[in-house]
Design a protein around this motif. Sequence first.
Motif, short mmCIF file in Angstrom:
data_model
loop_
_atom_site.label_atom_id
_atom_site.label_comp_id
_atom_site.label_asym_id
_atom_site.label_seq_id
_atom_site.Cartn_x
_atom_site.Cartn_y
_atom_site.Cartn_z
N HIS A 211 0.81 -1.21 0.00
CA HIS A 211 0.00 0.00 0.00
C HIS A 211 0.84 1.26 0.00
CE1 HIS A 211 0.95 -1.47 3.97
NE2 HIS A 211 0.78 -0.27 4.47
N ILE A 212 2.16 1.13 0.06
CA ILE A 212 3.08 2.26 -0.08
C ILE A 212 3.60 2.25 -1.51
CG2 ILE A 212 5.25 3.25 0.71
CD1 ILE A 212 4.71 1.81 3.42
N LEU A 213 3.45 3.38 -2.20
CA LEU A 213 3.78 3.46 -3.62
C LEU A 213 4.91 4.46 -3.84
CD1 LEU A 213 0.11 3.62 -4.97
CD2 LEU A 213 1.54 1.60 -4.70
N PRO A 214 6.16 4.02 -3.83
CA PRO A 214 7.28 4.93 -4.08
C PRO A 214 7.45 5.15 -5.58
CG PRO A 214 7.92 3.01 -2.76
CD PRO A 214 6.62 2.70 -3.42
N VAL A 215 7.30 6.40 -6.01
CA VAL A 215 7.49 6.77 -7.41
C VAL A 215 8.92 7.27 -7.58
CG1 VAL A 215 6.77 8.32 -9.26
CG2 VAL A 215 5.07 7.32 -7.73
N VAL A 216 9.76 6.46 -8.21
CA VAL A 216 11.17 6.79 -8.34
C VAL A 216 11.37 7.83 -9.43
CG1 VAL A 216 13.47 5.89 -8.88
CG2 VAL A 216 11.89 4.53 -7.50
N VAL A 217 12.11 8.87 -9.09
CA VAL A 217 12.38 9.96 -10.03
C VAL A 217 13.84 9.94 -10.46
CG1 VAL A 217 12.38 12.46 -10.35
CG2 VAL A 217 10.53 11.35 -9.07
N GLY A 218 14.75 9.80 -9.49
CA GLY A 218 16.18 9.78 -9.81
C GLY A 218 16.92 10.84 -9.04
N HIS A 219 17.25 11.93 -9.70
CA HIS A 219 18.02 13.00 -9.06
C HIS A 219 17.15 13.75 -8.05
CE1 HIS A 219 20.43 16.67 -8.57
NE2 HIS A 219 21.44 15.93 -9.00
N ARG A 220 17.77 14.18 -6.97
CA ARG A 220 17.04 14.84 -5.90
C ARG A 220 16.35 16.12 -6.39
NH1 ARG A 220 20.89 16.32 -1.28
NH2 ARG A 220 19.16 17.68 -0.73
N ASP A 221 17.01 16.87 -7.28
CA ASP A 221 16.41 18.11 -7.78
C ASP A 221 15.14 17.82 -8.58
OD1 ASP A 221 18.43 19.51 -6.56
OD2 ASP A 221 19.62 19.77 -8.40
N ASP A 222 15.16 16.74 -9.37
CA ASP A 222 13.98 16.36 -10.13
C ASP A 222 12.84 15.94 -9.20
OD1 ASP A 222 15.19 16.84 -12.59
OD2 ASP A 222 15.92 14.78 -12.78
N ALA A 223 13.19 15.23 -8.13
CA ALA A 223 12.17 14.82 -7.17
C ALA A 223 11.55 16.03 -6.48
CB ALA A 223 12.78 13.87 -6.14
N MET A 224 12.37 16.99 -6.11
CA MET A 224 11.86 18.20 -5.48
C MET A 224 10.97 18.98 -6.43
SD MET A 224 12.92 18.22 -2.38
CE MET A 224 12.67 19.92 -1.88
N ALA A 225 11.37 19.05 -7.71
CA ALA A 225 10.57 19.77 -8.70
C ALA A 225 9.23 19.08 -8.91
CB ALA A 225 11.34 19.86 -10.02
N LEU A 226 9.23 17.75 -8.99
CA LEU A 226 7.98 17.03 -9.18
C LEU A 226 7.07 17.21 -7.97
CD1 LEU A 226 6.28 15.09 -10.89
CD2 LEU A 226 7.44 13.18 -9.73
N ALA A 227 7.62 17.13 -6.77
CA ALA A 227 6.81 17.32 -5.56
C ALA A 227 6.17 18.69 -5.54
CB ALA A 227 7.67 17.11 -4.32
N THR A 228 6.93 19.72 -5.96
CA THR A 228 6.39 21.08 -5.99
C THR A 228 5.29 21.20 -7.03
OG1 THR A 228 8.50 22.02 -5.27
CG2 THR A 228 6.96 23.50 -6.40
N ALA A 229 5.52 20.59 -8.21
CA ALA A 229 4.52 20.68 -9.28
C ALA A 229 3.25 19.93 -8.92
CB ALA A 229 5.12 20.12 -10.58
N VAL A 230 3.39 18.80 -8.23
CA VAL A 230 2.22 18.06 -7.76
C VAL A 230 1.48 18.85 -6.69
CG1 VAL A 230 1.54 16.00 -6.47
CG2 VAL A 230 3.11 15.78 -8.38
N ARG A 231 2.24 19.47 -5.80
CA ARG A 231 1.64 20.28 -4.73
C ARG A 231 0.88 21.46 -5.31
NH1 ARG A 231 3.17 21.54 0.72
NH2 ARG A 231 1.38 22.70 1.57
N ASP A 232 1.41 22.04 -6.37
CA ASP A 232 0.72 23.16 -7.03
C ASP A 232 -0.64 22.74 -7.56
OD1 ASP A 232 2.84 24.85 -6.52
OD2 ASP A 232 3.74 24.63 -8.52
N ARG A 233 -0.82 21.45 -7.75
CA ARG A 233 -2.09 20.91 -8.25
C ARG A 233 -2.93 20.30 -7.12
NH1 ARG A 233 1.67 20.98 -12.15
NH2 ARG A 233 0.97 21.40 -14.29
#
Length: 399
Positions: free
Chosen positions: A328-350
């Motif tokens: 029930h835990i779904l880790p979505v692997v992104v890769g580089h830390r900066d890309d992960a931070m950017a994706l989290a921010t973009a998801v949060r914006d939505r």
Amino acid sequence: MTHGFSLGRRLEQREERGLRRHLNPAESVAGRTRLADDPGGGTADFGEPELVFAANNYLGLADDGRVQRAAETAARSIGTGAGASRLVTGDTTLHRALERDLADSKGTERALVFSSGYAANVGVIDALDPDVVFSDELNHASIVDGCRIGADETVVYDHCDPADLARRMDARSGDADSESWLVLTDSVFSMDGDRAPLSDICDAAERHGAWVMVDEAHATGVVGADGGGVVQAQGVSDRIDVQLGTLSKALAAQGGYVAGAETLIEFLLNEARTFVFSTGLAPPAAGAAREALRIAREGTRRERLWENVERLRDGLEAAGFEVLGDTHILPVVVGHRDDAMALATAVRDRGIVAPAIRPPTVPAGRSRLRIAPMATHDEAAIDRCLDAFERAGTECGLL
């Protein structure tokens, strides 16, 4: 010469490495809530409502009316706090009732409730005082700290790799007869979303007469036909010597527990320092946990959670994301830390809360967003999460 600790500089160094953490209050613990930036000593300024896909409140029971009423009843009938160690005056019939229910759900003779899951792990390892601990490399920090405090030696084996565990045990087999050995593993790993192969781990341990201790923190109430966890689901209850878990995740309260044989529990309530020298679990937490356990075992919350998990995993993978694990835990692997931070921010914006997990919590190059749906998320919420991830992934150039 100064003998200070230079805490300001240490904080600056964390900031420079992108590791500075802040407290961001939530208005409630529901699946949909409003969050605020860290207000310091001021008043929180909450934003717009957002969907939370980051909590361990897997069954969505933390704001359930039945659980709230159970906590209120306990506070009114017993008190808001235990007031002392349970070995003094802090033991109540409610603590005993909760422990009987936990033991029943785990299929053990008895259970013992601690003030937290962290305290349970540290206290149990310290009390057992093993000569050697064999610990999965991705075990929780509470297990790691318990080993630092209570084990004479810790041998780390490759993650979820019984063959590597067996090799490491075989390499020291000459010491097995004169030493106490303990194999330690989480059952569900919170950052990878996978589960330990307990039967094979038991095979390796039994060849050397070692005990096996399993932390069911993320599985209690969620996995298994009776919510008893991975130990129950994999049919190895009679092969696990020590079962632990928390009351603070799916059971929506606070505290931890240990379940096992009568002699184990009697020994721990005498020797586990984190139990002996801690005030007993607050009665409202015990009452809430007991009601949440009843709902988890008797209701349909677990089935609804797994339906949401399947829908979310299928949608994320169809969009092109790499999703780890089988729980029930779904880790979505992104890769580089900066890309992960950017994706989290973009998801949060939505309007979706799913923070990035970065090194050193996870390996370099394997930063991720850890998604945790709740049983109370409806189809519209799951669809909104999927849409946010797909749009954000495209915006960040990850899809």
